[in-house]
Design a protein around this motif. Sequence first.
Motif, PDB file in Angstrom:
ATOM      1  N   MET A 165       0.821  -1.201   0.000  1.00  0.00           N
ATOM      2  CA  MET A 165       0.000   0.000   0.000  1.00  0.00           C
ATOM      3  C   MET A 165       0.861   1.259   0.000  1.00  0.00           C
ATOM      4  O   MET A 165       1.955   1.282   0.525  1.00  0.00           O
ATOM      5  CB  MET A 165      -0.862  -0.014   1.256  1.00  0.00           C
ATOM      6  N   ASP A 166       0.308   2.293  -0.593  1.00  0.00           N
ATOM      7  CA  ASP A 166       1.037   3.554  -0.662  1.00  0.00           C
ATOM      8  C   ASP A 166       0.993   4.255   0.704  1.00  0.00           C
ATOM      9  O   ASP A 166      -0.053   4.697   1.159  1.00  0.00           O
ATOM     10  CB  ASP A 166       0.380   4.443  -1.727  1.00  0.00           C
ATOM     11  N   ARG A 167       2.155   4.363   1.355  1.00  0.00           N
ATOM     12  CA  ARG A 167       2.177   4.964   2.700  1.00  0.00           C
ATOM     13  C   ARG A 167       1.872   6.458   2.660  1.00  0.00           C
ATOM     14  O   ARG A 167       1.429   7.044   3.641  1.00  0.00           O
ATOM     15  CB  ARG A 167       3.541   4.727   3.355  1.00  0.00           C
ATOM     16  N   ALA A 168       2.148   7.075   1.487  1.00  0.00           N
ATOM     17  CA  ALA A 168       1.915   8.511   1.362  1.00  0.00           C
ATOM     18  C   ALA A 168       0.449   8.841   1.655  1.00  0.00           C
ATOM     19  O   ALA A 168       0.149   9.895   2.218  1.00  0.00           O
ATOM     20  CB  ALA A 168       2.299   8.982  -0.034  1.00  0.00           C
ATOM     21  N   LEU A 169      -0.455   7.922   1.291  1.00  0.00           N
ATOM     22  CA  LEU A 169      -1.874   8.160   1.525  1.00  0.00           C
ATOM     23  C   LEU A 169      -2.178   8.274   3.014  1.00  0.00           C
ATOM     24  O   LEU A 169      -2.946   9.128   3.450  1.00  0.00           O
ATOM     25  CB  LEU A 169      -2.702   7.014   0.941  1.00  0.00           C
ATOM     26  N   LEU A 170      -1.539   7.368   3.809  1.00  0.00           N
ATOM     27  CA  LEU A 170      -1.759   7.400   5.256  1.00  0.00           C
ATOM     28  C   LEU A 170      -1.230   8.701   5.840  1.00  0.00           C
ATOM     29  O   LEU A 170      -1.864   9.338   6.683  1.00  0.00           O
ATOM     30  CB  LEU A 170      -1.061   6.214   5.928  1.00  0.00           C
ATOM     31  N   GLU A 171      -0.037   9.073   5.374  1.00  0.00           N
ATOM     32  CA  GLU A 171       0.572  10.293   5.885  1.00  0.00           C
ATOM     33  C   GLU A 171      -0.269  11.513   5.511  1.00  0.00           C
ATOM     34  O   GLU A 171      -0.481  12.405   6.322  1.00  0.00           O
ATOM     35  CB  GLU A 171       2.000  10.434   5.346  1.00  0.00           C
ATOM     36  N   ALA A 172      -0.749  11.512   4.260  1.00  0.00           N
ATOM     37  CA  ALA A 172      -1.588  12.631   3.821  1.00  0.00           C
ATOM     38  C   ALA A 172      -2.810  12.746   4.716  1.00  0.00           C
ATOM     39  O   ALA A 172      -3.178  13.827   5.168  1.00  0.00           O
ATOM     40  CB  ALA A 172      -2.011  12.413   2.366  1.00  0.00           C
ATOM     41  N   SER A 173      -3.422  11.587   4.996  1.00  0.00           N
ATOM     42  CA  SER A 173      -4.616  11.578   5.821  1.00  0.00           C
ATOM     43  C   SER A 173      -4.322  12.131   7.210  1.00  0.00           C
ATOM     44  O   SER A 173      -5.082  12.936   7.747  1.00  0.00           O
ATOM     45  CB  SER A 173      -5.171  10.151   5.904  1.00  0.00           C
ATOM     46  N   ALA A 174      -3.191  11.706   7.782  1.00  0.00           N
ATOM     47  CA  ALA A 174      -2.823  12.185   9.113  1.00  0.00           C
ATOM     48  C   ALA A 174      -2.495  13.675   9.077  1.00  0.00           C
ATOM     49  O   ALA A 174      -2.891  14.440   9.959  1.00  0.00           O
ATOM     50  CB  ALA A 174      -1.625  11.390   9.638  1.00  0.00           C
ATOM     51  N   ASP A 175      -1.776  14.103   8.030  1.00  0.00           N
ATOM     52  CA  ASP A 175      -1.404  15.515   7.911  1.00  0.00           C
ATOM     53  C   ASP A 175      -2.639  16.404   7.811  1.00  0.00           C
ATOM     54  O   ASP A 175      -2.650  17.531   8.280  1.00  0.00           O
ATOM     55  CB  ASP A 175      -0.540  15.728   6.660  1.00  0.00           C
ATOM     56  N   LEU A 176      -3.676  15.869   7.171  1.00  0.00           N
ATOM     57  CA  LEU A 176      -4.889  16.658   7.024  1.00  0.00           C
ATOM     58  C   LEU A 176      -5.730  16.621   8.284  1.00  0.00           C
ATOM     59  O   LEU A 176      -6.854  17.112   8.320  1.00  0.00           O
ATOM     60  CB  LEU A 176      -5.704  16.156   5.837  1.00  0.00           C
ATOM     61  N   GLY A 177      -5.206  15.966   9.341  1.00  0.00           N
ATOM     62  CA  GLY A 177      -5.848  16.015  10.645  1.00  0.00           C
ATOM     63  C   GLY A 177      -6.862  14.923  10.918  1.00  0.00           C
ATOM     64  O   GLY A 177      -7.621  15.018  11.879  1.00  0.00           O
ATOM     65  N   ALA A 178      -6.907  13.900  10.092  1.00  0.00           N
ATOM     66  CA  ALA A 178      -7.859  12.821  10.356  1.00  0.00           C
ATOM     67  C   ALA A 178      -7.381  11.992  11.539  1.00  0.00           C
ATOM     68  O   ALA A 178      -6.200  11.659  11.619  1.00  0.00           O
ATOM     69  CB  ALA A 178      -8.003  11.933   9.129  1.00  0.00           C
ATOM     70  N   PRO A 179      -8.268  11.678  12.495  1.00  0.00           N
ATOM     71  CA  PRO A 179      -7.863  10.805  13.595  1.00  0.00           C
ATOM     72  C   PRO A 179      -7.582   9.400  13.042  1.00  0.00           C
ATOM     73  O   PRO A 179      -8.119   9.036  11.993  1.00  0.00           O
ATOM     74  CB  PRO A 179      -9.080  10.801  14.517  1.00  0.00           C
ATOM     75  N   PRO A 180      -6.724   8.622  13.766  1.00  0.00           N
ATOM     76  CA  PRO A 180      -6.288   7.317  13.245  1.00  0.00           C
ATOM     77  C   PRO A 180      -7.456   6.425  12.831  1.00  0.00           C
ATOM     78  O   PRO A 180      -7.388   5.750  11.810  1.00  0.00           O
ATOM     79  CB  PRO A 180      -5.527   6.709  14.426  1.00  0.00           C
ATOM     80  N   MET A 181      -8.543   6.426  13.641  1.00  0.00           N
ATOM     81  CA  MET A 181      -9.649   5.535  13.344  1.00  0.00           C
ATOM     82  C   MET A 181     -10.271   5.895  12.006  1.00  0.00           C
ATOM     83  O   MET A 181     -10.661   5.033  11.229  1.00  0.00           O
ATOM     84  CB  MET A 181     -10.689   5.647  14.465  1.00  0.00           C
ATOM     85  N   ARG A 182     -10.342   7.200  11.755  1.00  0.00           N
ATOM     86  CA  ARG A 182     -10.950   7.643  10.509  1.00  0.00           C
ATOM     87  C   ARG A 182     -10.048   7.285   9.328  1.00  0.00           C
ATOM     88  O   ARG A 182     -10.527   6.851   8.281  1.00  0.00           O
ATOM     89  CB  ARG A 182     -11.163   9.157  10.580  1.00  0.00           C
ATOM     90  N   THR A 183      -8.731   7.448   9.516  1.00  0.00           N
ATOM     91  CA  THR A 183      -7.781   7.046   8.472  1.00  0.00           C
ATOM     92  C   THR A 183      -7.968   5.561   8.163  1.00  0.00           C
ATOM     93  O   THR A 183      -8.003   5.150   7.009  1.00  0.00           O
ATOM     94  CB  THR A 183      -6.340   7.292   8.944  1.00  0.00           C
ATOM     95  N   PHE A 184      -8.114   4.790   9.233  1.00  0.00           N
ATOM     96  CA  PHE A 184      -8.280   3.353   9.040  1.00  0.00           C
ATOM     97  C   PHE A 184      -9.533   3.057   8.212  1.00  0.00           C
ATOM     98  O   PHE A 184      -9.505   2.318   7.236  1.00  0.00           O
ATOM     99  CB  PHE A 184      -8.361   2.647  10.404  1.00  0.00           C
ATOM    100  N   LEU A 185     -10.660   3.681   8.626  1.00  0.00           N
ATOM    101  CA  LEU A 185     -11.926   3.365   7.965  1.00  0.00           C
ATOM    102  C   LEU A 185     -11.990   3.901   6.543  1.00  0.00           C
ATOM    103  O   LEU A 185     -12.553   3.270   5.659  1.00  0.00           O
ATOM    104  CB  LEU A 185     -13.098   3.931   8.781  1.00  0.00           C
ATOM    105  N   GLN A 186     -11.402   5.109   6.333  1.00  0.00           N
ATOM    106  CA  GLN A 186     -11.603   5.739   5.021  1.00  0.00           C
ATOM    107  C   GLN A 186     -10.440   5.561   4.058  1.00  0.00           C
ATOM    108  O   GLN A 186     -10.624   5.735   2.861  1.00  0.00           O
ATOM    109  CB  GLN A 186     -11.895   7.232   5.217  1.00  0.00           C
ATOM    110  N   VAL A 187      -9.256   5.241   4.558  1.00  0.00           N
ATOM    111  CA  VAL A 187      -8.116   5.074   3.649  1.00  0.00           C
ATOM    112  C   VAL A 187      -7.669   3.614   3.592  1.00  0.00           C
ATOM    113  O   VAL A 187      -7.643   2.991   2.538  1.00  0.00           O
ATOM    114  CB  VAL A 187      -6.935   5.984   4.058  1.00  0.00           C
ATOM    115  N   THR A 188      -7.329   3.053   4.771  1.00  0.00           N
ATOM    116  CA  THR A 188      -6.765   1.706   4.779  1.00  0.00           C
ATOM    117  C   THR A 188      -7.786   0.665   4.316  1.00  0.00           C
ATOM    118  O   THR A 188      -7.500  -0.141   3.433  1.00  0.00           O
ATOM    119  CB  THR A 188      -6.286   1.343   6.209  1.00  0.00           C
ATOM    120  N   LEU A 189      -8.969   0.696   4.913  1.00  0.00           N
ATOM    121  CA  LEU A 189      -9.947  -0.353   4.650  1.00  0.00           C
ATOM    122  C   LEU A 189     -10.326  -0.479   3.174  1.00  0.00           C
ATOM    123  O   LEU A 189     -10.305  -1.598   2.630  1.00  0.00           O
ATOM    124  CB  LEU A 189     -11.181  -0.136   5.533  1.00  0.00           C
ATOM    125  N   PRO A 190     -10.651   0.641   2.494  1.00  0.00           N
ATOM    126  CA  PRO A 190     -10.977   0.487   1.069  1.00  0.00           C
ATOM    127  C   PRO A 190      -9.815  -0.084   0.259  1.00  0.00           C
ATOM    128  O   PRO A 190     -10.025  -0.831  -0.683  1.00  0.00           O
ATOM    129  CB  PRO A 190     -11.291   1.922   0.617  1.00  0.00           C
TER     130      PRO A 190
END
Lengths: 267, 283
Positions: A165-190
């Motif tokens: 998986m592209d780690r940049a997506l996770l970092e982008a999500s975190a940088d934009l202020g998404a809490p970890p759970m939201r990153t998980f549900l909206q980025v990692t899971l799909p």
Amino acid sequence: MRLYALAVYLFLYIPIGIIALFSFNAGRHAAQLTGFSLQWYGKALDNPFVIGALKTSFTVALISATLATLCGTLAAVALQGMRGRARMLYDAALYVAVMVPGIVIGIATLIALVTVFDAVNPLLLQAFGAEAPQLGLGKGSLIAAHGMFTMALVVVIVRARLQGMDRALLEASADLGAPPMRTFLQVTLPQIAPAVLAGFLLAFTFSFDDFIIAFFVAGSETTLPIYVFSSIRRGVTPEINAIGTMVLVASLLVLITAQMMLRRRAR
Amino acid sequence: MRPSLRTSLFLAPATAWLLCMLVLPLVVVLVFSFGTRGAAGGYVPALSLENYANLGARWAAFQNTLVLAPLGTLTCLIIAWPLAYFLAIKADPRWRTLLLILVIVPFWTSILIRSYAWIQILGGNGLPSLIAELGMGKPRLINTPFAVMVGIVYGYLPLMVFPIYVALEKLDKKLLEASSDLGSPPFRTFLQVSLPLSLSGVATGSMLVFILLMGEFLIPQILGGGKVFFVGNALVDLFLQSRNWPFGAAVAATLVLVMLVTVTLYLRAMKRLSGGRDDVALM
């Protein structure tokens, strides 16, 4: 080279074709073909033992695959963020789970559960009297044993996907202020969804087709492979061919779907 | 949630499951293997090596397994290598994925039903009667070591093809071209380029097949008819028929030990072969 490859493919698929061919045989004997008929499919599907075994296998496969996929996916995600000794220990356990032969898993589960049940059942009797629920081998032990193995499988499959998986997506999500759970549900899971689904399908077929673990831990339950095994002991019949054809065709379809999901690129 | 708390929460169900259904049962096997058999066939706690000293009683099963498992692995390897080479190097890229899926998929279908197919093929009314019609006598095929070998190759070939394919696919095709441009005959290219570069896949495939064969029960049971038996068949007998659990546990523990030694040797060999370790590909 091509001829050689063709020969190997024939070797792999002719036996499956033969099972199917003789399942349509009109005659009773598996020796010669005497005409086309669907009677053996009718006989198999009218047989209450076959239907009962089918129901057991289906229930066990569905529940164990669902639980295995849930726990396995969560574990794979958690393991991504883990390093050091704990991670190594976990990897070793998963490795053992996948590599130890089914027969040893079956035996080990059998004697462990029987020992535990023998210890717990008298206590239950004491606590609740004559109507106390008694623990025994059956669907529960089948689900627990199949699920353990298939969960390890799901972890391996999902983790392979996570690593790609592209780690940049996770970092982008975190940088934009998404809490970890939201990153998980909206980025990692799909992103891992195809691998999760493929893992579920593989887990389901493994449980549905497993004979050796079930042979030890099924107790008085009969799964479809156990039914087929005991029928084979009594001899070759077109009815087994009919059951075999149905099982093989169903699992081939499921497995090809699973493989397609695994090989599809992330959008 | 703190990341570490989330990690533990996510891991908890899987950990509990592995502990209860994998670690605990394996420990119980180990404990049982040092126990003794009760009068009614149960387990009596003890700390004796009697079961291990008695392993010779099932020597035939170990012997069969230790002969037929390596032989089966080698046969799989010899048949699988050219196919893997074809898939990785020669096959039309448009068809490659489909061809690969067609090799892998049978491995995941019921080995029970696939072995059953060979009863029909090798049984009296199958191939032997065809051969008899050709006037070459009626050979007995089912319930022989040959039938078991056929079943083994049929069952485990896919598992051997895939890792070799993965290794060969990574191979730089320019090396093959360079070798032939420099005038080496195809066989020499095979010996000096493609075979050495595929060794990691060969080792992985061989280990996977060998380990699974060590625990095989169904193929010898169905195609060997009780005449060709593996450790797996001895285990079923000890646990479900003669119900000598402590002795059976010792046989199972020994089997796992032999497998662990194999895997350790494999990992060491792999380390020497290549600096890094390829992930074992089961899929």
